[in-house]
Design an enzyme around this catalytic site. Structure first.
Site, short mmCIF file in Angstrom:
data_model
loop_
_atom_site.label_atom_id
_atom_site.label_comp_id
_atom_site.label_asym_id
_atom_site.label_seq_id
_atom_site.Cartn_x
_atom_site.Cartn_y
_atom_site.Cartn_z
N MET A 78 15.74 -22.33 -13.87
CA MET A 78 16.62 -21.45 -14.73
C MET A 78 17.80 -21.01 -13.85
O MET A 78 17.92 -21.02 -12.60
CB MET A 78 15.85 -20.26 -15.28
CG MET A 78 14.57 -20.47 -16.03
SD MET A 78 13.60 -19.28 -16.57
CE MET A 78 14.78 -18.28 -17.94
N HIS A 79 18.99 -20.60 -14.89
CA HIS A 79 19.83 -19.57 -14.33
C HIS A 79 21.07 -20.54 -13.71
O HIS A 79 22.14 -19.97 -13.58
CB HIS A 79 19.35 -18.53 -13.22
CG HIS A 79 18.27 -17.84 -13.73
ND1 HIS A 79 18.28 -17.16 -14.87
CD2 HIS A 79 17.26 -17.63 -13.23
CE1 HIS A 79 17.17 -16.49 -15.14
NE2 HIS A 79 16.28 -16.61 -13.88
N ASP A 237 11.75 -23.14 -16.71
CA ASP A 237 10.32 -23.77 -16.14
C ASP A 237 9.33 -22.77 -16.31
O ASP A 237 8.27 -23.02 -16.58
CB ASP A 237 10.69 -23.88 -14.51
CG ASP A 237 11.43 -22.90 -13.95
OD1 ASP A 237 11.53 -21.86 -14.60
OD2 ASP A 237 11.62 -22.88 -12.91
#
Length: 490
Positions: A78-79, A237
Protein backbone atom coordinates in the site's frame (compact mmCIF):
# COMPACT_ATOMS: atom_id res chain seq x y z
CA UNK A 1 -12.44 -22.32 -13.89
CA UNK A 2 -9.00 -21.07 -12.85
CA UNK A 3 -7.91 -17.80 -11.23
CA UNK A 4 -4.63 -15.97 -10.76
CA UNK A 5 -3.91 -14.17 -7.52
CA UNK A 6 -0.95 -11.78 -7.47
CA UNK A 7 0.80 -10.68 -4.28
CA UNK A 8 2.87 -7.60 -5.12
CA UNK A 9 5.15 -7.45 -2.10
CA UNK A 10 8.03 -5.24 -1.06
CA UNK A 11 10.78 -7.73 -1.79
CA UNK A 12 9.12 -10.06 -4.30
CA UNK A 13 6.03 -10.89 -6.31
CA UNK A 14 4.21 -14.16 -5.73
CA UNK A 15 1.54 -15.46 -8.11
CA UNK A 16 -0.91 -18.25 -7.27
CA UNK A 17 -3.03 -20.42 -9.54
CA UNK A 18 -6.27 -21.34 -7.77
CA UNK A 19 -9.35 -23.26 -8.87
CA UNK A 20 -12.91 -22.20 -8.11
CA UNK A 21 -13.04 -24.36 -4.96
CA UNK A 22 -10.06 -22.51 -3.49
CA UNK A 23 -7.49 -25.24 -4.07
CA UNK A 24 -4.03 -23.83 -4.81
CA UNK A 25 -2.75 -25.59 -7.94
CA UNK A 26 0.61 -23.89 -8.08
CA UNK A 27 2.66 -20.84 -7.21
CA UNK A 28 5.80 -19.07 -8.30
CA UNK A 29 7.67 -15.96 -7.24
CA UNK A 30 10.22 -13.46 -8.46
CA UNK A 31 12.27 -11.14 -6.27
CA UNK A 32 13.34 -7.57 -7.03
CA UNK A 33 15.61 -5.09 -5.29
CA UNK A 34 14.74 -2.35 -2.82
CA UNK A 35 16.56 0.95 -3.28
CA UNK A 36 17.51 3.10 -0.29
CA UNK A 37 19.24 6.18 -1.78
CA UNK A 38 19.35 7.89 1.63
CA UNK A 39 18.80 6.70 5.22
CA UNK A 40 15.07 6.27 5.81
CA UNK A 41 14.23 6.40 2.08
CA UNK A 42 12.70 3.42 0.27
CA UNK A 43 12.07 3.19 -3.48
CA UNK A 44 11.46 0.68 -6.28
CA UNK A 45 11.26 0.73 -10.05
CA UNK A 46 7.67 -0.16 -11.09
CA UNK A 47 9.02 -1.74 -14.27
CA UNK A 48 10.54 -4.45 -12.09
CA UNK A 49 7.08 -5.33 -10.78
CA UNK A 50 5.82 -5.68 -14.33
CA UNK A 51 8.86 -7.72 -15.36
CA UNK A 52 8.25 -10.02 -12.39
CA UNK A 53 4.65 -10.58 -13.51
CA UNK A 54 5.83 -11.36 -17.04
CA UNK A 55 8.15 -14.03 -15.61
CA UNK A 56 5.74 -15.51 -13.05
CA UNK A 57 2.53 -15.91 -15.04
CA UNK A 58 3.89 -17.82 -18.09
CA UNK A 59 6.00 -19.98 -15.78
CA UNK A 60 2.99 -20.79 -13.60
CA UNK A 61 0.83 -21.70 -16.59
CA UNK A 62 3.31 -24.16 -18.11
CA UNK A 63 1.45 -27.42 -18.70
CA UNK A 64 -1.88 -25.85 -17.71
CA UNK A 65 -4.93 -25.30 -19.93
CA UNK A 66 -4.64 -21.51 -19.78
CA UNK A 67 -7.97 -21.10 -21.60
CA UNK A 68 -9.59 -21.94 -18.26
CA UNK A 69 -8.21 -18.79 -16.59
CA UNK A 70 -11.35 -16.74 -15.97
CA UNK A 71 -9.89 -13.87 -13.96
CA UNK A 72 -7.08 -12.40 -11.96
CA UNK A 73 -6.52 -9.80 -9.30
CA UNK A 74 -3.70 -8.16 -7.37
CA UNK A 75 -3.13 -7.59 -3.67
CA UNK A 76 -0.38 -5.04 -3.36
CA UNK A 77 1.88 -3.13 -1.00
CA UNK A 78 0.00 0.00 0.00
CA UNK A 79 0.70 3.76 -0.03
CA UNK A 80 3.45 3.75 -2.70
CA UNK A 81 3.48 6.70 -5.09
CA UNK A 82 3.65 5.71 -8.76
CA UNK A 83 3.55 8.75 -11.07
CA UNK A 84 3.11 8.55 -14.85
CA UNK A 85 3.48 11.30 -17.47
CA UNK A 86 1.30 12.00 -20.50
CA UNK A 87 3.07 9.20 -22.40
CA UNK A 88 2.37 6.68 -19.61
CA UNK A 89 6.04 6.62 -18.67
CA UNK A 90 7.03 6.31 -15.01
CA UNK A 91 8.39 9.70 -13.95
CA UNK A 92 10.56 8.57 -11.03
CA UNK A 93 11.07 5.46 -8.88
CA UNK A 94 8.04 4.66 -6.73
CA UNK A 95 8.29 6.02 -3.18
CA UNK A 96 7.21 3.12 -0.97
CA UNK A 97 5.07 2.61 2.12
CA UNK A 98 8.08 2.36 4.45
CA UNK A 99 9.76 5.54 3.21
CA UNK A 100 10.29 8.09 5.98
CA UNK A 101 11.37 11.22 4.10
CA UNK A 102 8.08 13.09 4.49
CA UNK A 103 8.13 14.05 8.19
CA UNK A 104 7.93 17.77 7.35
CA UNK A 105 5.03 17.29 4.96
CA UNK A 106 3.23 14.95 7.37
CA UNK A 107 3.45 17.49 10.18
CA UNK A 108 2.24 20.22 7.82
CA UNK A 109 -0.90 18.29 6.86
CA UNK A 110 -1.73 17.39 10.47
CA UNK A 111 -1.15 20.96 11.66
CA UNK A 112 -2.89 22.76 8.80
CA UNK A 113 -6.08 20.74 9.00
CA UNK A 114 -5.98 19.88 12.69
CA UNK A 115 -6.56 16.41 14.07
CA UNK A 116 -10.34 16.45 14.29
CA UNK A 117 -10.85 18.07 10.88
CA UNK A 118 -8.51 15.61 9.21
CA UNK A 119 -10.31 12.69 10.87
CA UNK A 120 -13.61 14.12 9.61
CA UNK A 121 -12.27 14.50 6.07
CA UNK A 122 -10.49 11.18 5.66
CA UNK A 123 -10.95 9.11 8.83
CA UNK A 124 -7.18 9.15 9.35
CA UNK A 125 -4.31 11.35 10.43
CA UNK A 126 -1.33 11.93 8.16
CA UNK A 127 1.43 9.35 8.50
CA UNK A 128 4.83 9.56 6.83
CA UNK A 129 4.17 6.46 4.72
CA UNK A 130 0.91 7.72 3.22
CA UNK A 131 0.71 8.87 -0.41
CA UNK A 132 -0.44 12.47 0.10
CA UNK A 133 2.71 13.55 2.01
CA UNK A 134 4.79 11.97 -0.77
CA UNK A 135 3.02 14.15 -3.33
CA UNK A 136 3.76 17.22 -1.22
CA UNK A 137 7.40 16.18 -0.93
CA UNK A 138 7.62 15.73 -4.68
CA UNK A 139 5.97 19.12 -5.33
CA UNK A 140 8.42 20.84 -2.98
CA UNK A 141 11.60 18.96 -3.89
CA UNK A 142 11.06 17.84 -7.49
CA UNK A 143 8.73 20.51 -8.94
CA UNK A 144 9.67 19.83 -12.57
CA UNK A 145 8.79 16.15 -12.20
CA UNK A 146 5.64 16.94 -10.21
CA UNK A 147 4.43 19.17 -13.04
CA UNK A 148 4.66 16.25 -15.48
CA UNK A 149 2.29 13.98 -13.52
CA UNK A 150 -0.76 12.89 -15.48
CA UNK A 151 -1.69 9.75 -13.56
CA UNK A 152 -1.22 8.96 -9.86
CA UNK A 153 -1.31 5.28 -8.96
CA UNK A 154 -0.66 2.85 -6.16
CA UNK A 155 1.64 -0.12 -6.90
CA UNK A 156 -1.02 -2.71 -7.66
CA UNK A 157 -2.95 -0.21 -9.79
CA UNK A 158 0.07 0.14 -12.05
CA UNK A 159 -0.14 -3.59 -12.78
CA UNK A 160 -3.90 -3.36 -13.39
CA UNK A 161 -3.33 -0.41 -15.74
CA UNK A 162 -0.71 -2.28 -17.73
CA UNK A 163 -3.07 -5.27 -18.01
CA UNK A 164 -6.30 -3.47 -18.89
CA UNK A 165 -5.55 0.15 -19.81
CA UNK A 166 -8.00 1.18 -17.06
CA UNK A 167 -6.75 3.78 -14.56
CA UNK A 168 -8.47 2.69 -11.36
CA UNK A 169 -8.10 2.23 -7.63
CA UNK A 170 -10.09 0.23 -5.10
CA UNK A 171 -11.43 1.72 -1.87
CA UNK A 172 -9.28 -0.36 0.49
CA UNK A 173 -5.99 0.75 -1.08
CA UNK A 174 -7.19 4.32 -1.68
CA UNK A 175 -7.97 4.57 2.06
CA UNK A 176 -4.23 4.67 2.74
CA UNK A 177 -3.49 7.61 0.44
CA UNK A 178 -4.99 10.34 2.68
CA UNK A 179 -6.83 11.54 -0.41
CA UNK A 180 -10.01 9.51 0.12
CA UNK A 181 -13.09 10.43 2.10
CA UNK A 182 -13.34 6.88 3.43
CA UNK A 183 -16.77 7.21 5.05
CA UNK A 184 -18.36 8.48 1.82
CA UNK A 185 -16.17 6.45 -0.53
CA UNK A 186 -15.09 9.34 -2.75
CA UNK A 187 -11.98 11.43 -3.35
CA UNK A 188 -11.61 14.28 -0.85
CA UNK A 189 -11.52 17.67 -2.61
CA UNK A 190 -9.93 19.53 0.34
CA UNK A 191 -7.02 17.08 0.41
CA UNK A 192 -6.66 17.06 -3.37
CA UNK A 193 -6.55 20.85 -3.39
CA UNK A 194 -4.01 20.90 -0.58
CA UNK A 195 -1.73 18.49 -2.45
CA UNK A 196 -2.16 20.24 -5.78
CA UNK A 197 -3.71 17.32 -7.64
CA UNK A 198 -6.88 17.01 -9.71
CA UNK A 199 -9.41 14.21 -9.61
CA UNK A 200 -8.65 13.28 -13.23
CA UNK A 201 -5.11 12.42 -12.13
CA UNK A 202 -6.53 9.85 -9.70
CA UNK A 203 -8.01 6.53 -10.71
CA UNK A 204 -11.70 5.70 -11.01
CA UNK A 205 -12.83 4.13 -7.74
CA UNK A 206 -14.11 0.54 -7.51
CA UNK A 207 -14.90 -2.02 -4.87
CA UNK A 208 -12.07 -4.54 -4.64
CA UNK A 209 -14.19 -7.35 -6.08
CA UNK A 210 -15.55 -5.39 -9.04
CA UNK A 211 -14.61 -6.19 -12.62
CA UNK A 212 -12.70 -3.21 -14.04
CA UNK A 213 -12.10 -4.72 -17.48
CA UNK A 214 -10.53 -7.58 -19.38
CA UNK A 215 -6.92 -8.27 -20.33
CA UNK A 216 -5.81 -6.31 -23.41
CA UNK A 217 -5.11 -8.50 -26.48
CA UNK A 218 -1.38 -7.73 -26.49
CA UNK A 219 -1.14 -8.60 -22.79
CA UNK A 220 -3.12 -11.78 -23.38
CA UNK A 221 -0.54 -12.85 -25.95
CA UNK A 222 2.40 -11.78 -23.78
CA UNK A 223 1.23 -13.58 -20.63
CA UNK A 224 -0.55 -16.52 -22.19
CA UNK A 225 -3.97 -15.89 -20.63
CA UNK A 226 -7.30 -15.40 -22.44
CA UNK A 227 -8.29 -11.89 -23.51
CA UNK A 228 -11.65 -12.71 -21.91
CA UNK A 229 -10.09 -13.01 -18.42
CA UNK A 230 -11.61 -10.37 -16.15
CA UNK A 231 -9.45 -8.25 -13.89
CA UNK A 232 -10.79 -7.32 -10.46
CA UNK A 233 -9.83 -3.96 -8.97
CA UNK A 234 -7.85 -5.78 -6.27
CA UNK A 235 -6.96 -4.57 -2.80
CA UNK A 236 -4.27 -3.34 -0.48
CA UNK A 237 -2.17 -6.23 0.76
CA UNK A 238 -3.65 -6.34 4.26
CA UNK A 239 -7.24 -6.24 3.03
CA UNK A 240 -6.45 -8.93 0.46
CA UNK A 241 -4.70 -11.10 3.07
CA UNK A 242 -7.72 -10.69 5.37
CA UNK A 243 -9.97 -12.07 2.64
CA UNK A 244 -7.50 -14.91 2.17
CA UNK A 245 -7.81 -15.90 5.84
CA UNK A 246 -11.60 -15.45 5.90
CA UNK A 247 -11.37 -12.32 8.04
CA UNK A 248 -14.62 -10.80 6.80
CA UNK A 249 -17.73 -9.78 8.70
CA UNK A 250 -18.16 -8.64 12.30
CA UNK A 251 -16.32 -10.44 15.09
CA UNK A 252 -13.28 -11.55 13.13
CA UNK A 253 -9.64 -10.47 13.44
CA UNK A 254 -6.40 -11.09 11.58
CA UNK A 255 -2.86 -10.44 12.77
CA UNK A 256 -0.07 -10.54 10.22
CA UNK A 257 3.66 -10.89 10.90
CA UNK A 258 4.95 -10.00 7.46
CA UNK A 259 7.49 -7.42 6.37
CA UNK A 260 5.30 -5.08 8.36
CA UNK A 261 2.99 -6.19 11.17
CA UNK A 262 -0.72 -5.50 11.33
CA UNK A 263 -3.85 -6.15 13.31
CA UNK A 264 -6.96 -6.06 11.11
CA UNK A 265 -10.52 -5.86 12.50
CA UNK A 266 -13.51 -5.77 10.08
CA UNK A 267 -16.54 -3.64 10.91
CA UNK A 268 -19.87 -3.03 9.18
CA UNK A 269 -19.86 0.51 10.55
CA UNK A 270 -17.21 3.13 9.89
CA UNK A 271 -15.37 3.72 13.18
CA UNK A 272 -12.68 6.36 13.70
CA UNK A 273 -10.51 6.28 16.87
CA UNK A 274 -10.63 9.74 18.43
CA UNK A 275 -6.83 9.92 18.73
CA UNK A 276 -6.23 8.79 15.16
CA UNK A 277 -3.68 6.22 16.35
CA UNK A 278 -5.27 3.41 14.32
CA UNK A 279 -6.19 3.46 10.64
CA UNK A 280 -9.87 3.53 9.66
CA UNK A 281 -10.00 2.07 6.15
CA UNK A 282 -12.45 0.52 3.71
CA UNK A 283 -12.37 -3.29 3.58
CA UNK A 284 -12.18 -5.30 0.38
CA UNK A 285 -15.48 -7.04 1.17
CA UNK A 286 -17.38 -3.75 0.79
CA UNK A 287 -17.43 -2.80 4.49
CA UNK A 288 -14.75 -1.15 6.69
CA UNK A 289 -11.96 -2.09 9.08
CA UNK A 290 -9.70 -0.77 11.79
CA UNK A 291 -6.01 -1.48 11.43
CA UNK A 292 -2.89 -0.96 13.49
CA UNK A 293 0.39 -1.19 11.62
CA UNK A 294 4.03 -1.46 12.67
CA UNK A 295 6.60 -0.90 9.94
CA UNK A 296 9.06 -3.69 10.83
CA UNK A 297 7.81 -7.09 11.98
CA UNK A 298 9.29 -10.19 10.32
CA UNK A 299 11.68 -7.79 8.58
CA UNK A 300 13.09 -6.78 11.98
CA UNK A 301 13.83 -10.43 12.72
CA UNK A 302 15.27 -11.02 9.23
CA UNK A 303 17.55 -8.01 9.65
CA UNK A 304 18.79 -9.43 12.95
CA UNK A 305 19.27 -13.03 11.77
CA UNK A 306 20.58 -12.41 8.26
CA UNK A 307 22.39 -9.06 8.36
CA UNK A 308 23.72 -9.04 11.92
CA UNK A 309 24.09 -12.72 12.80
CA UNK A 310 25.02 -13.60 9.22
CA UNK A 311 22.94 -16.43 7.98
CA UNK A 312 21.93 -18.97 10.63
CA UNK A 313 18.64 -20.76 10.02
CA UNK A 314 15.49 -19.94 11.98
CA UNK A 315 15.59 -23.35 13.67
CA UNK A 316 19.20 -22.88 14.77
CA UNK A 317 18.58 -19.36 15.99
CA UNK A 318 15.42 -20.18 17.95
CA UNK A 319 16.27 -23.62 19.35
CA UNK A 320 17.33 -22.26 22.76
CA UNK A 321 14.16 -20.18 23.21
CA UNK A 322 12.00 -22.52 25.28
CA UNK A 323 8.61 -22.02 26.94
CA UNK A 324 10.35 -21.63 30.30
CA UNK A 325 12.17 -18.55 28.99
CA UNK A 326 9.04 -16.77 27.77
CA UNK A 327 8.42 -13.72 29.92
CA UNK A 328 11.73 -14.15 31.74
CA UNK A 329 14.03 -12.36 29.30
CA UNK A 330 15.92 -9.36 30.72
CA UNK A 331 16.61 -7.81 27.28
CA UNK A 332 14.18 -5.52 25.44
CA UNK A 333 14.09 -4.46 21.81
CA UNK A 334 12.31 -1.63 19.99
CA UNK A 335 11.66 -2.81 16.40
CA UNK A 336 11.45 0.69 14.90
CA UNK A 337 14.01 0.19 12.14
CA UNK A 338 12.11 2.34 9.63
CA UNK A 339 10.39 4.69 12.08
CA UNK A 340 7.03 3.65 13.48
CA UNK A 341 3.40 4.10 12.56
CA UNK A 342 0.88 2.73 15.08
CA UNK A 343 0.56 4.12 17.63
CA UNK A 344 3.51 6.54 17.70
CA UNK A 345 3.38 8.09 14.19
CA UNK A 346 7.09 8.85 14.49
CA UNK A 347 9.32 8.63 11.38
CA UNK A 348 12.37 9.44 13.54
CA UNK A 349 11.98 6.41 15.83
CA UNK A 350 14.72 3.79 15.49
CA UNK A 351 15.50 0.30 16.72
CA UNK A 352 17.16 -0.12 20.11
CA UNK A 353 18.22 -2.87 22.50
CA UNK A 354 17.96 -2.21 26.24
CA UNK A 355 18.72 -4.19 29.39
CA UNK A 356 21.83 -6.02 28.19
CA UNK A 357 24.49 -7.12 30.68
CA UNK A 358 27.66 -9.24 30.62
CA UNK A 359 25.61 -12.42 30.89
CA UNK A 360 23.35 -11.53 27.94
CA UNK A 361 23.43 -14.27 25.31
CA UNK A 362 22.84 -14.30 21.59
CA UNK A 363 19.63 -16.24 22.26
CA UNK A 364 18.44 -13.55 24.70
CA UNK A 365 18.80 -10.92 21.99
CA UNK A 366 17.05 -13.05 19.37
CA UNK A 367 14.19 -13.61 21.80
CA UNK A 368 14.08 -9.86 22.55
CA UNK A 369 13.64 -9.12 18.84
CA UNK A 370 10.71 -11.53 18.59
CA UNK A 371 9.15 -10.21 21.80
CA UNK A 372 9.66 -6.60 20.74
CA UNK A 373 7.58 -7.16 17.60
CA UNK A 374 4.82 -8.80 19.68
CA UNK A 375 4.89 -5.95 22.22
CA UNK A 376 4.65 -3.40 19.38
CA UNK A 377 1.55 -5.17 18.01
CA UNK A 378 0.09 -5.25 21.53
CA UNK A 379 0.23 -1.44 21.55
CA UNK A 380 -2.47 -1.48 18.84
CA UNK A 381 -4.38 -4.31 20.51
CA UNK A 382 -4.63 -2.25 23.70
CA UNK A 383 -6.07 0.70 21.73
CA UNK A 384 -8.67 -1.56 20.11
CA UNK A 385 -9.69 -2.94 23.50
CA UNK A 386 -9.94 0.60 24.90
CA UNK A 387 -12.58 1.27 22.22
CA UNK A 388 -14.76 -1.44 23.74
CA UNK A 389 -14.00 -3.98 21.01
CA UNK A 390 -13.55 -7.39 22.59
CA UNK A 391 -10.72 -9.35 20.99
CA UNK A 392 -10.19 -12.80 22.47
CA UNK A 393 -9.11 -14.65 19.35
CA UNK A 394 -7.54 -13.98 15.97
CA UNK A 395 -6.06 -15.56 12.89
CA UNK A 396 -2.25 -15.30 12.69
CA UNK A 397 -0.55 -15.20 9.30
CA UNK A 398 2.57 -13.95 7.53
CA UNK A 399 6.12 -15.26 7.29
CA UNK A 400 6.79 -14.78 10.99
CA UNK A 401 3.85 -17.03 11.84
CA UNK A 402 5.80 -20.02 10.52
CA UNK A 403 7.82 -20.04 13.76
CA UNK A 404 6.15 -22.19 16.48
CA UNK A 405 7.85 -20.33 19.34
CA UNK A 406 6.94 -16.93 17.89
CA UNK A 407 3.32 -18.10 17.74
CA UNK A 408 3.50 -18.92 21.46
CA UNK A 409 5.07 -15.54 22.21
CA UNK A 410 2.29 -13.73 20.37
CA UNK A 411 -0.51 -15.73 22.02
CA UNK A 412 0.85 -14.95 25.49
CA UNK A 413 1.83 -11.32 24.88
CA UNK A 414 -1.54 -10.52 23.26
CA UNK A 415 -3.52 -12.70 25.69
CA UNK A 416 -5.66 -14.29 23.03
CA UNK A 417 -6.14 -17.60 21.24
CA UNK A 418 -4.50 -17.55 17.83
CA UNK A 419 -5.31 -19.78 14.87
CA UNK A 420 -2.64 -20.36 12.23
CA UNK A 421 -4.36 -21.50 9.00
CA UNK A 422 -3.34 -24.88 7.63
CA UNK A 423 -2.55 -23.24 4.32
CA UNK A 424 -1.71 -19.54 4.30
CA UNK A 425 -0.91 -17.91 1.00
CA UNK A 426 -1.21 -14.25 1.97
CA UNK A 427 -2.50 -11.46 -0.22
CA UNK A 428 -2.30 -13.53 -3.40
CA UNK A 429 -4.94 -15.97 -2.15
CA UNK A 430 -7.28 -13.16 -1.19
CA UNK A 431 -6.71 -11.59 -4.60
CA UNK A 432 -7.71 -14.85 -6.29
CA UNK A 433 -10.94 -14.89 -4.26
CA UNK A 434 -11.68 -11.31 -5.35
CA UNK A 435 -11.15 -12.40 -8.96
CA UNK A 436 -13.68 -15.22 -8.46
CA UNK A 437 -16.30 -12.71 -7.36
CA UNK A 438 -15.47 -10.35 -10.25
CA UNK A 439 -15.91 -13.24 -12.70
CA UNK A 440 -19.29 -14.20 -11.20
CA UNK A 441 -18.11 -17.46 -9.65
CA UNK A 442 -19.56 -16.27 -6.32
CA UNK A 443 -22.15 -13.59 -5.55
CA UNK A 444 -20.03 -11.72 -2.99
CA UNK A 445 -16.88 -11.93 -0.92
CA UNK A 446 -18.55 -13.43 2.16
CA UNK A 447 -20.05 -16.24 0.08
CA UNK A 448 -16.69 -16.89 -1.58
CA UNK A 449 -14.79 -16.98 1.72
CA UNK A 450 -17.34 -19.40 3.20
CA UNK A 451 -16.72 -21.79 0.28
CA UNK A 452 -12.93 -21.83 0.70
CA UNK A 453 -11.07 -24.56 2.64
CA UNK A 454 -10.69 -23.76 6.35
CA UNK A 455 -8.93 -25.13 9.39
CA UNK A 456 -5.81 -24.42 11.36
CA UNK A 457 -3.73 -24.96 14.48
CA UNK A 458 -4.72 -23.11 17.64
CA UNK A 459 -2.29 -21.57 20.13
CA UNK A 460 -3.71 -20.85 23.57
CA UNK A 461 -2.02 -18.51 26.07
CA UNK A 462 -0.71 -19.84 29.38
CA UNK A 463 -1.88 -17.84 32.48
CA UNK A 464 1.55 -17.86 34.13
CA UNK A 465 3.39 -16.78 30.99
CA UNK A 466 0.73 -14.11 30.34
CA UNK A 467 1.28 -12.66 33.79
CA UNK A 468 5.03 -12.50 33.25
CA UNK A 469 4.55 -10.78 29.91
CA UNK A 470 2.20 -8.22 31.46
CA UNK A 471 5.07 -7.09 33.65
CA UNK A 472 7.51 -7.09 30.76
CA UNK A 473 5.10 -5.14 28.56
CA UNK A 474 4.73 -2.41 31.19
CA UNK A 475 8.52 -1.97 31.13
CA UNK A 476 8.63 -2.11 27.30
CA UNK A 477 6.13 0.76 27.11
CA UNK A 478 8.44 2.99 29.15
CA UNK A 479 11.40 2.69 26.76
CA UNK A 480 10.07 4.58 23.72
CA UNK A 481 8.98 7.72 25.66
CA UNK A 482 12.44 7.82 27.27
CA UNK A 483 14.21 7.65 23.90
CA UNK A 484 11.78 9.73 21.84
CA UNK A 485 13.57 13.09 22.41
CA UNK A 486 16.88 11.54 21.31
CA UNK A 487 15.74 9.98 18.04
CA UNK A 488 15.47 13.20 15.95
CA UNK A 489 18.99 14.20 17.03
CA UNK A 490 20.31 10.90 15.70
Amino acid sequence: MLYLGVDLGTSSMKVLLVDSSGKVLGSTSQSYPLMMPQPGWSEQDPEQWWSALCVCVPKLLEGVDASQVAGLSVGGQMHGLVALDENDQVIRPAILWNDGRTSTQTDAINNDFGMQKLLELTGNLAFAGFTAPKLLWMRENEPELFAKIRRIMLPKDYIVYRLTGVHCCDYSDASGMLLLDVANRCWSKPLMDYCGVKEEQLGKLFESYENVGTVKPEMSELLGIPATAVVAAGAGDNAAAAVGTGTVGEGSCNISIGTSGTIFIPSKEFKVPSEGNLHAFAHSDGTYHLMGCILAAASAYTWWRRDILKGTSDNEEQQDITLEKLGNNHVYYLPYLMGERSPHNDPFARGAFAGMSLDTTRSDMTQAVMEGVAFAIRDSVEIVRSLGIDINASNLCGGGAKSPIWRQIFANVLKMELTVPDSEEGAGYGAAILAMVAAGEYANVLEACAAMPSGGTKYTPDPEIMARYDERYAQFKAIYPALKPIFPKM
